[in-house]
Design a protein around this motif. Structure first.
Motif, PDB file in Angstrom:
ATOM      1  N   ILE A 170       1.078  33.304 -23.147  1.00  0.00           N
ATOM      2  CA  ILE A 170       0.401  33.315 -24.450  1.00  0.00           C
ATOM      3  C   ILE A 170       1.397  33.031 -25.568  1.00  0.00           C
ATOM      4  CG2 ILE A 170      -0.745  34.801 -26.144  1.00  0.00           C
ATOM      5  CD1 ILE A 170      -2.296  36.073 -23.929  1.00  0.00           C
ATOM      6  N   THR A 178       2.349  29.368 -25.422  1.00  0.00           N
ATOM      7  CA  THR A 178       1.219  28.525 -25.827  1.00  0.00           C
ATOM      8  C   THR A 178       1.062  28.515 -27.343  1.00  0.00           C
ATOM      9  OG1 THR A 178       0.063  29.009 -23.752  1.00  0.00           O
ATOM     10  CG2 THR A 178      -1.256  28.127 -25.553  1.00  0.00           C
ATOM     11  N   TYR A 204      -3.355  34.039 -34.322  1.00  0.00           N
ATOM     12  CA  TYR A 204      -2.617  33.775 -33.083  1.00  0.00           C
ATOM     13  C   TYR A 204      -1.147  34.166 -33.215  1.00  0.00           C
ATOM     14  CZ  TYR A 204      -6.798  31.408 -31.522  1.00  0.00           C
ATOM     15  OH  TYR A 204      -8.090  31.143 -31.158  1.00  0.00           O
ATOM     16  N   PRO A 234      -3.958  39.826 -21.974  1.00  0.00           N
ATOM     17  CA  PRO A 234      -4.058  38.352 -21.902  1.00  0.00           C
ATOM     18  C   PRO A 234      -5.386  37.882 -21.358  1.00  0.00           C
ATOM     19  CG  PRO A 234      -1.984  39.132 -20.973  1.00  0.00           C
ATOM     20  CD  PRO A 234      -2.832  40.341 -21.190  1.00  0.00           C
ATOM     21  N   TYR A 268      -8.191  38.246 -24.085  1.00  0.00           N
ATOM     22  CA  TYR A 268      -8.124  37.257 -25.166  1.00  0.00           C
ATOM     23  C   TYR A 268      -8.354  35.831 -24.677  1.00  0.00           C
ATOM     24  CZ  TYR A 268      -6.566  40.650 -28.633  1.00  0.00           C
ATOM     25  OH  TYR A 268      -6.512  41.700 -29.496  1.00  0.00           O
ATOM     26  N   THR A 269      -7.791  35.469 -23.524  1.00  0.00           N
ATOM     27  CA  THR A 269      -7.912  34.088 -23.060  1.00  0.00           C
ATOM     28  C   THR A 269      -9.300  33.790 -22.513  1.00  0.00           C
ATOM     29  OG1 THR A 269      -6.973  34.749 -20.929  1.00  0.00           O
ATOM     30  CG2 THR A 269      -5.468  33.841 -22.560  1.00  0.00           C
ATOM     31  N   VAL A 294      -7.621  29.055 -26.974  1.00  0.00           N
ATOM     32  CA  VAL A 294      -6.440  29.402 -26.180  1.00  0.00           C
ATOM     33  C   VAL A 294      -6.500  28.731 -24.816  1.00  0.00           C
ATOM     34  CG1 VAL A 294      -5.170  31.291 -25.099  1.00  0.00           C
ATOM     35  CG2 VAL A 294      -6.138  31.601 -27.376  1.00  0.00           C
ATOM     36  N   ILE A 295      -7.687  28.707 -24.196  1.00  0.00           N
ATOM     37  CA  ILE A 295      -7.828  28.074 -22.879  1.00  0.00           C
ATOM     38  C   ILE A 295      -7.508  26.590 -22.961  1.00  0.00           C
ATOM     39  CG2 ILE A 295      -9.469  27.478 -21.060  1.00  0.00           C
ATOM     40  CD1 ILE A 295     -10.929  30.099 -21.657  1.00  0.00           C
ATOM     41  N   MET A 315      -3.805  26.087 -23.432  1.00  0.00           N
ATOM     42  CA  MET A 315      -3.068  26.318 -22.187  1.00  0.00           C
ATOM     43  C   MET A 315      -3.203  25.127 -21.244  1.00  0.00           C
ATOM     44  SD  MET A 315      -3.672  30.349 -21.279  1.00  0.00           S
ATOM     45  CE  MET A 315      -2.807  31.628 -22.192  1.00  0.00           C
TER      46      MET A 315
END
Length: 308
Positions: free
Chosen positions: A45, A48, A60, A284, A287-288, A294-295, A298
């Motif tokens: 995270i 990223t 973030y 993590p 949140y992801t 975020v996904i 990543m």
């Protein structure tokens, strides 16, 4: 740290999870896997957020700092616990014990304040959206994070000063897998009632006030979201759900432990494992799994690494 010589106790014996040799080996593999997941998941995270410009926002930035503190909160005790599963005698030096107490409160206190800062960020974003970029400037965000760390250090020093000068002359068995302050204080060979009250007032009050402030903040935010209906509010609602879940997972065990801080309850060890092992690995995922940005970031990061 010459107090160990003065008190006569040079080391403490830690009481890890009990069981047969085979069970100890299972614990070793199980918690090693969890600790690796904590480090890799949270650092992913952080990496990223740093590498993806679309994530260079206050929310973030604070999330990446939460991930970093989660790694620290696990690292102060979990590696020692994992190694102890292979040891016959599970001991820690007096200096190592005091260091664990210091770092426990630095990271736990810092995380409490950071969760409050994250709630403040969401309050400004949802309740005062037109002023968000002005209020949550880069300087303000950095100031919030620095303030969290300073608060954690000051809080930790206030805890350590209660303990480091206590005389310890035996027994020296701490009924946990790390030096939990209430359990260490109980081992002092003097009347510790005043120290117990001071420590409870400090840590317990800090945890309760932070939790109450967070509850009030999220209630105001949820009422604001409920009055508005739009796609942006639906996204805000999903983000808030993630935040509230993390707050509950973190503060629940802390408040329970400090409700009966000087009673040796078997559940305390389970709760200590929960907020040093399970909460950092769940953050993590929470949140992801709930955040498409975020996904996607990543996936871009992994694709970029493959091409390199």
């Amino acid at each position: 740290m010459d107090q160990s010589n003065k008190s006569g106790v040079t080391e403490f014996e830690l009481h890890s999870l009990s069981g047969s040799r085979e069970l100890q080996l299972f614990y070793f593999a199980f918690f090693s896997l969890f600790y690796a997941s904590i480090v890799l998941g949270n650092l992913l995270i952080v990496l990223t957020v740093i590498s993806e410009p679309v994530l260079h926002t206050p929310m973030y930035f604070l999330l990446s700092n939460l991930s970093f503190i989660d790694v620290c909160l696990s690292t102060f005790a979990v590696p020692k616990m994992i190694i102890d599963f292979l040891m016959e005698r599970k001991t820690i030096s007096f200096e190592g014990c005091m260091s664990q107490i210091f770092f426990l409160h630095v990271f736990a206190g810092g995380e409490m304040m950071l969760l409050v800062a994250m709630a403040y960020d969401r309050y400004i974003a949802i309740c005062r959206p037109l002023h968000y970029t002005t209020i949550m400037s880069a300087h303000r965000c950095i100031g919030l994070v620095v303030g969290c760390w300073i608060t954690g250090v000051l809080h930790s020093l206030s805890q350590l000063v209660f303990i480091v000068d206590l005389p310890f002359c035996g027994p020296n068995k701490v009924e946990n897998f790390f030096c939990d302050p209430p359990l260490v204080i109980k081992l002092a060979c003097t009347d510790t009632y005043f120290v117990q009250v001071l420590m409870l007032s400090d840590s317990g009050l800090m945890a309760m006030l932070s939790f109450v402030v967070l509850l009030i903040s999220y209630m105001i935010i949820l009422l604001t979201v409920r009055r508005r209906s739009s796609s942006s509010m639906a996204k805000a609602r999903a983000t808030l759900t993630a935040h509230i879940t993390v707050v509950t997972l973190f503060f629940g065990p802390c408040i329970f432990i400090y409700a009966w801080p000087f009673n040796d309850l078997p559940v305390d060890k389970v709760l200590a494992i929960f907020y040093t092992v399970f909460t950092p690995v769940l953050n993590p995922m929470i949140y992801t799994l709930r955040n498409k940005e975020v996904i996607i970031a990543m996936r871009k990061l992994s694709t970029r690494k493959v091409h390199y």
